[in-house]
Design a protein around this motif. Sequence first.
Motif, short mmCIF file in Angstrom:
data_model
loop_
_atom_site.label_atom_id
_atom_site.label_comp_id
_atom_site.label_asym_id
_atom_site.label_seq_id
_atom_site.Cartn_x
_atom_site.Cartn_y
_atom_site.Cartn_z
N LEU A 28 0.75 -1.18 -0.01
CA LEU A 28 -0.16 -0.06 -0.08
C LEU A 28 0.97 1.49 0.05
O LEU A 28 0.46 2.18 -0.76
N SER A 29 2.01 1.52 1.02
CA SER A 29 2.79 2.49 0.82
C SER A 29 3.72 2.53 -0.57
O SER A 29 3.61 3.71 -1.04
N THR A 30 4.04 1.52 -1.27
CA THR A 30 4.46 1.69 -2.49
C THR A 30 3.68 2.30 -3.35
O THR A 30 4.13 3.27 -4.16
N LYS A 31 2.41 1.90 -3.55
CA LYS A 31 1.51 2.35 -4.49
C LYS A 31 1.06 3.69 -4.21
O LYS A 31 0.73 4.58 -5.03
N LEU A 32 0.98 4.29 -2.97
CA LEU A 32 0.61 5.46 -2.62
C LEU A 32 1.60 6.59 -3.10
O LEU A 32 1.52 7.71 -3.41
N ARG A 33 3.14 6.11 -2.90
CA ARG A 33 4.14 6.77 -3.12
C ARG A 33 4.03 7.07 -4.77
O ARG A 33 4.48 8.21 -5.41
N ASP A 34 3.58 5.86 -5.38
CA ASP A 34 3.57 5.93 -7.07
C ASP A 34 2.43 6.98 -7.21
O ASP A 34 2.41 7.76 -8.65
N ARG A 35 1.43 7.43 -6.59
CA ARG A 35 0.44 8.35 -6.76
C ARG A 35 0.82 9.86 -5.98
O ARG A 35 0.07 10.73 -6.19
N GLY A 36 2.32 9.95 -5.93
CA GLY A 36 2.45 11.30 -5.54
C GLY A 36 2.60 11.70 -3.97
O GLY A 36 3.07 12.84 -3.57
N HIS A 37 2.18 10.59 -3.04
CA HIS A 37 2.11 11.03 -1.77
C HIS A 37 3.48 10.42 -1.22
O HIS A 37 4.48 9.80 -1.63
N LYS A 38 3.70 11.28 -0.12
CA LYS A 38 5.02 10.72 0.63
C LYS A 38 4.55 9.83 1.86
O LYS A 38 3.56 10.24 2.64
N VAL A 39 5.31 8.68 2.01
CA VAL A 39 4.87 7.73 3.02
C VAL A 39 6.28 7.30 3.79
O VAL A 39 6.96 6.98 3.24
N ILE A 40 6.08 7.31 5.21
CA ILE A 40 6.85 6.88 6.02
C ILE A 40 6.22 5.57 6.89
O ILE A 40 5.12 5.52 6.79
N VAL A 41 7.14 4.76 7.37
CA VAL A 41 6.58 3.58 8.23
C VAL A 41 7.42 3.89 9.52
O VAL A 41 8.42 3.96 9.69
N VAL A 42 6.35 3.48 10.63
CA VAL A 42 6.92 3.64 12.04
C VAL A 42 6.66 2.49 12.70
O VAL A 42 5.40 1.82 12.78
N THR A 43 7.73 1.74 13.04
CA THR A 43 7.76 0.07 13.70
C THR A 43 8.58 0.40 14.90
O THR A 43 9.44 0.91 14.90
N HIS A 44 8.71 -1.11 15.39
CA HIS A 44 9.59 -1.02 16.27
C HIS A 44 10.93 -1.72 15.75
O HIS A 44 10.81 -2.25 14.85
N ALA A 45 12.00 -1.89 16.60
CA ALA A 45 13.24 -2.37 16.09
C ALA A 45 13.27 -3.73 16.17
O ALA A 45 12.71 -4.53 16.88
N TYR A 46 13.63 -4.48 14.99
CA TYR A 46 13.91 -5.65 14.78
C TYR A 46 15.58 -6.11 14.92
O TYR A 46 16.40 -5.13 14.77
#
Length: 491
Positions: A28-46
């Motif tokens: 979803l993040s990849t396709k939203l970027r393709d549509r011109g949006h800025k996307v970041i992901v916040v998760t915990h450390a692995y």
Amino acid sequence: MAPTYNIAMVSDFFFPQPGGIESHIYQLSTKLRDRGHKVIVVTHAYEGRTGVRYLTNGIKVYHVPFLVIYRSASFPTVFSFFPVFRNIMLRERIDIVHGHASLSSLCHEAIFHARTMGLRTVYTDHSLFGFADAASIMANKLLKFSLSDVDHVICVSHTCKENTVLRASLDPLMVSVIPNAVVAENFKPLHSRPEVSANSFGHNPPPVRQLGPHDTITIVVISRLFYNKGTDLLTAAIPRIIQNHPNTRFIIAGSGPKAIDLEQMIEQNVLQDRVEMLGPVRHEEVRDVMVRGHIYLHPSLTEAFGTVIVEAASCGLYVVCTQVGGIPEVLPSHMTVFAKPEEDDLVAATGKAIAALRANKVRTELFHEQVKTMYSWTNVAMRTERVYNGISGAISEAEFYGYDAANAASWSATRGRSGVQSFALIDRLKRYYGCGIWAGKLFCICVIVDYLLFVFLELWFPREKIDICPDWPRKTINEQKETVKDARSRW
């Protein structure tokens, strides 16, 4: 020109851990970027993943160093996450916070803090929960707390929507259904047939070679080996299936606490040459495992959607799955054999699938092209973008929620923009106060403390001193048009 947003996807569950939620967030993040949006992901450390990472498609991932307690879910801190979260949101100039998964502490805390900061929020539910056991009651109360003050909710199936509406006491109009999807190009059958296309379904192309009575049929299982994924059911069914159908073998991929039960079953029944345990596999290796089989077996006890069965069908496998949750909504009936979540019925359904393949009654060579036309991440991104437009006011409230001007006067105050998008503290307290006799008061205290913490951070750590991160280059308008054109051609 369509508006673009700075979006933060927040969840405990993300790569490198494999899974449906992790894949959903990434695609979803990849396709939203393709549509011109800025996307970041916040998760915990692995392990091996700390700090800030950039993915190859330009998505930035923040790995927050929080303690993980169970199944990759971080320890709930309630307020300790706020300073870090605020810093990230201001650095990245985030407009919309999009949380994922009921059991993600980071997701619920992010939605809570985002509303305090005056940010729009969206929540996507990927799971089903009951109403009777203690764990479900606690999870449902947590969900009620989180979703009492959210702009919109997305569910991955209609069954999931019904479950979420009941668990969190939501207005159904505040919940949209947007299913998962699959990148069909990454899940091609082992022997692709160029003469079979989406336009040739009615031309009855010649079938592939029929399985003989003595040919080995391979049954593939790819799943986390936990109770809710039906591992106990699988452990009981495998010996009976092999006994009833001698020319069958199993390939099982995945890890979890129930793996030892499967290994003991293999030892007790001396099935080392008939059952192959692969252990955990990376998502990019799933297709290579699937194409080794003829049937995909999915014995889950609860499932909101089941992306893996779409991937299996795309690889040309006949799917045997339990008729639970949102699974019946995922694939058409000619691709699946349904079973009750019971041992006898699962064994019978698997036998039915084996007989159908040997009789050449199932055209699995057509599945890939059919799945490609049914599911598209570009379509999912466009529908999610419409939710963003609705909560931000880019489209009218009447258009977003689907009511006409004649009914506008009777529109309930608990619905629409007037009901959920007010950031005023008194309005937020009113929404939380209705969550229960004791819980409502506790929730209101949490809101007040969070607001005071926010005021403290604004005074002692002013946002003017926080460095703004430069944006990764966004897609151009022409590139966005090409993406939309490609999506419409697939529809």
